[in-house]
Scaffold this motif. Structure first.
Motif, mmCIF file in Angstrom:
data_model
loop_
_atom_site.group_PDB
_atom_site.id
_atom_site.type_symbol
_atom_site.label_atom_id
_atom_site.label_comp_id
_atom_site.label_asym_id
_atom_site.label_seq_id
_atom_site.Cartn_x
_atom_site.Cartn_y
_atom_site.Cartn_z
ATOM 1 N N GLY A 27 0.783 -1.227 0.000
ATOM 2 C CA GLY A 27 0.000 0.000 0.000
ATOM 3 C C GLY A 27 0.818 1.281 0.000
ATOM 4 N N ARG A 317 -0.265 -9.678 0.639
ATOM 5 C CA ARG A 317 1.011 -10.212 1.115
ATOM 6 C C ARG A 317 0.653 -11.280 2.144
ATOM 7 N NH1 ARG A 317 3.799 -6.988 4.413
ATOM 8 N NH2 ARG A 317 1.982 -5.720 4.889
ATOM 9 N N LYS A 322 -2.026 -10.454 8.085
ATOM 10 C CA LYS A 322 -3.173 -10.589 7.180
ATOM 11 C C LYS A 322 -4.097 -11.739 7.589
ATOM 12 C CE LYS A 322 -1.667 -7.217 4.536
ATOM 13 N NZ LYS A 322 -2.382 -5.958 4.325
ATOM 14 N N TYR A 384 -9.817 -8.780 -9.098
ATOM 15 C CA TYR A 384 -10.803 -7.841 -8.540
ATOM 16 C C TYR A 384 -12.059 -7.837 -9.419
ATOM 17 C CZ TYR A 384 -7.294 -5.731 -5.394
ATOM 18 O OH TYR A 384 -6.364 -5.515 -4.407
HETATM 19 P P1 ADP Z 1 -0.232 -3.797 2.493
HETATM 20 O O1 ADP Z 1 0.288 -2.423 2.238
HETATM 21 O O2 ADP Z 1 -0.221 -4.206 3.940
HETATM 22 O O3 ADP Z 1 0.412 -4.834 1.635
HETATM 23 P P2 ADP Z 1 -2.736 -2.820 1.367
HETATM 24 O O4 ADP Z 1 -4.098 -3.416 1.330
HETATM 25 O O5 ADP Z 1 -2.602 -1.465 1.947
HETATM 26 O O6 ADP Z 1 -1.787 -3.860 2.097
HETATM 27 O O7 ADP Z 1 -2.148 -2.733 -0.121
HETATM 28 C C1 ADP Z 1 -1.958 -3.852 -0.897
HETATM 29 C C2 ADP Z 1 -1.728 -3.436 -2.344
HETATM 30 O O8 ADP Z 1 -0.835 -4.381 -2.946
HETATM 31 C C3 ADP Z 1 -2.996 -3.482 -3.178
HETATM 32 O O9 ADP Z 1 -2.878 -2.556 -4.238
HETATM 33 C C4 ADP Z 1 -2.988 -4.911 -3.737
HETATM 34 O O10 ADP Z 1 -3.730 -5.023 -4.936
HETATM 35 C C5 ADP Z 1 -1.505 -5.126 -3.966
HETATM 36 N N1 ADP Z 1 -1.047 -6.526 -3.862
HETATM 37 C C6 ADP Z 1 -0.875 -7.271 -2.748
HETATM 38 N N2 ADP Z 1 -0.395 -8.494 -3.057
HETATM 39 C C7 ADP Z 1 -0.278 -8.535 -4.407
HETATM 40 C C8 ADP Z 1 0.159 -9.545 -5.345
HETATM 41 N N3 ADP Z 1 0.569 -10.727 -4.940
HETATM 42 N N4 ADP Z 1 0.149 -9.226 -6.656
HETATM 43 C C9 ADP Z 1 -0.283 -8.010 -7.071
HETATM 44 N N5 ADP Z 1 -0.683 -7.021 -6.252
HETATM 45 C C10 ADP Z 1 -0.683 -7.281 -4.929
#
Ligand code: ADP
Length: 508
Positions: A27, A317, A322, A384
């Motif tokens: 994020g 992640r 999570k 999504y």
């Molecule tokens: P964090 O910052 O704790 O990882 P957030 O929900 O704030 O969690 O942000 C996650 C972002 O990363 C979102 O845009 C999500 O779509 C992206 N994301 C997480 N894992 C993946 C993945 N394996 N592949 C592509 N995008 C991912």
């Protein structure tokens, strides 16, 4: 080339370790570009300073070129050169710092997780300030993010103000208090910070391991304003349970600490224009969403037999925060209920990655379950768009973006009521919430029963009341999760901060 453009508004420089889409782990990357773009739109001059990683998405940087200057910044008692590159990302001017240090700090094939991360990012923080000084920039606000650039705050007030870089106020945003950047106190000296002055309980000494220093604590103490990414999380981290050891530091700095809910970049995340999708769609044309569901099933080799079979998505992640055990449970629960589950996730934690590889192997050619264990931006968009429901059972969640993105794509979120999830997802069955705000399913207890209760309620609505479900999808797709209101809150903070710069050079 080096002079800053003039602008009616404020001059804001973000110094960060991530920026979407060129260097994104989570994020943080989305916030730097989303907030930056929103403030630029409001008429402010926004510039970004990033490390020049070897593993960046170079294709997403426009007009990347090396500047005809080399800066020299202090590290380990000597001066090291860095090359400066400039380019445009998402319409924002970005300076990339490429250290000419023998340790090849940003030539590691990954962003984080190196044994010398503390050195890599304290070097970067110092070089970034050196660059601003040399370039003659006079920003009103320097905004640093997370522990990697929290060093900026003490470096600025302890060293750079005295060198003449003194126009700015410092804003520090902590996106996740779990990651604080601690190291033996002596390591602080590498970037020129004075251990004797800073290794103190009211400055950078770690609150638990007293022989260590803590970068986030330094960010809190030495910044003019400290933000985190949702109002609920700002409350949670003030408690001993949620503060990861920093609650007492936040208590002594409570007047300058505030939670502002993140937005999402509604241009990058727009099902009506999303180039990653086989079919674009909007709230009045949900046929297009169904086509995306069928396309994803085909691409992943899932059964397409029953179009009405609910598809549950999860993009994350895979780290303990999570709720990985609950994600695992949701996979089996969905299977039991007769749905389909798609997980896109990768883990920096070897035993978690291994466990999920085991589950992925189990379901390798399964008709209804698919686990894709990597980072894949394009696939994330497709998931999504294809999902009916989206699961986020976090143990804690500073803000969370995936619930907002999923709603924008018409996937109804099922989330644990914590942090930013609590500020953005409101249960359809909660009578205490005005009906117009109800948009998903929430549960309180971080256990299998809690998750099951919420998933079952969603399932029943989907199966038994398709018209109400459709209205919920359309409502969620129309919610405004843009940066508009959040960036206005940052703008107000910045303006008030900039006013105080006439009063004196102080961080408190
Ligand atoms: P964090 O910052 O704790 O990882 P957030 O929900 O704030 O969690 O942000 C996650 C972002 O990363 C979102 O845009 C999500 O779509 C992206 N994301 C997480 N894992 C993946 C993945 N394996 N592949 C592509 N995008 C991912």
């Amino acid at each position: 080339l080096l002079s800053s453009a003039t602008s009616q508004g404020l001059h804001v420089v973000h110094i960060a370790a991530e920026m979407a889409p060129v260097a994104k782990v989570g994020g943080l990357g989305d916030v730097v570009s989303g907030l930056g773009k929103a403030l630029q739109k409001k008429g402010h001059l926004v510039e970004i300073v990033l490390p020049k990683y070897d593993c960046m998405q170079y294709g997403r940087v426009c007009d990347l070129r090396a500047l005809n200057v080399v800066i020299e910044s202090y590290f380990d008692s000597q001066l090291y050169e860095s090359k400066i590159w400039v380019g445009t990302v998402e319409g924002l001017p970005v300076y990339f710092i490429e250290p000419q240090h023998p340790d090849k700090f940003f030539w590691r094939g990954k962003f984080y997780g190196e044994h010398d991360d503390f050195r890599r990012f304290s070097f970067f923080s110092r070089a970034a300030l050196e660059f601003l000084l040399l370039a003659g920039k006079k920003p009103d606000i320097i905004h640093c993010h997370d522990w990697q650039t929290a060093f900026i705050a003490p470096l600025y007030w302890e060293i750079y103000v005295h060198k003449g870089l003194n126009s700015a106020r410092i804003c520090f945003t902590c996106h996740n208090f779990e990651y604080q950047g601690t190291a033996a106190a002596s390591e602080l000296e590498s970037c020129g910070l004075d251990k004797n002055n800073l290794h103190r309980s009211d400055r950078m000494q770690d609150n638990s391991a007293h022989d260590r220093v803590n970068a986030v604590k330094g960010g809190i103490v030495f910044s003019n304003i400290v933000t985190t990414v949702s109002p609920t999380y700002a409350q949670e981290v003030r408690t001993a349970e949620g503060g990861h050891g920093l609650h007492s530091t936040l208590a002594s700095n409570t007047k300058k600490f505030i939670g502002i809910l993140n937005g999402i970049d509604i241009d990058a995340w727009n099902p009506a224009t999303d180039a990653f999708l086989p079919v674009q769609y909007n709230a009045t044309d949900l046929e297009g969403k169904l086509e995306n569901k069928q396309a994803l099933r085909r691409n992943l080799g899932l059964s397409s037999a029953d179009i009405g079979r609910p598809l549950v998505g999860c993009i994350t992640r895979l780290v303990p925060q999570k709720g990985v055990h609950l994600i695992r449970h949701a996979i089996y629960l969905t299977l039991e209920l007769g749905g389909q589950f798609v997980l896109l996730g990768s883990s920096p934690v070897p035993h978690i990655q291994k466990e999920f590889e085991g589950i992925a192997d189990n379901f390798q050619n399964h008709d209804h379950i698919r686990l894709i264990l990597k980072y894949d931006e394009s696939l994330s968009h497709a998931i999504y768009a294809a999902s009916d429901m989206f699961i986020i059972p976090s143990i804690f969640e500073p803000c969370g973006l995936t619930q907002m993105i999923s709603m924008r794509y018409g996937a109804i979120p099922i989330v644990r009521k914590t942090g930013g999830l609590n500020d953005s997802v409101f249960d359809v069955d909660d009578d205490t919430i005005p009906p117009q705000f109800r948009n998903g399913f929430t549960f309180v207890n971080a256990d299998e029963q809690g998750l099951k209760g919420a998933l079952l309620r969603a399932w029943n609505l989907f199966k038994n009341n398709p018209e109400t479900w459709k209205q919920l999808v359309q409502k969620d797709m129309s919610i405004d999760f843009s940066w508009e209101s959040s960036s206005a809150q940052y703008e107000e903070l910045y303006i008030n901060l900039a006013k105080t710069s006439q009063i004196g050079n102080e961080y408190n």
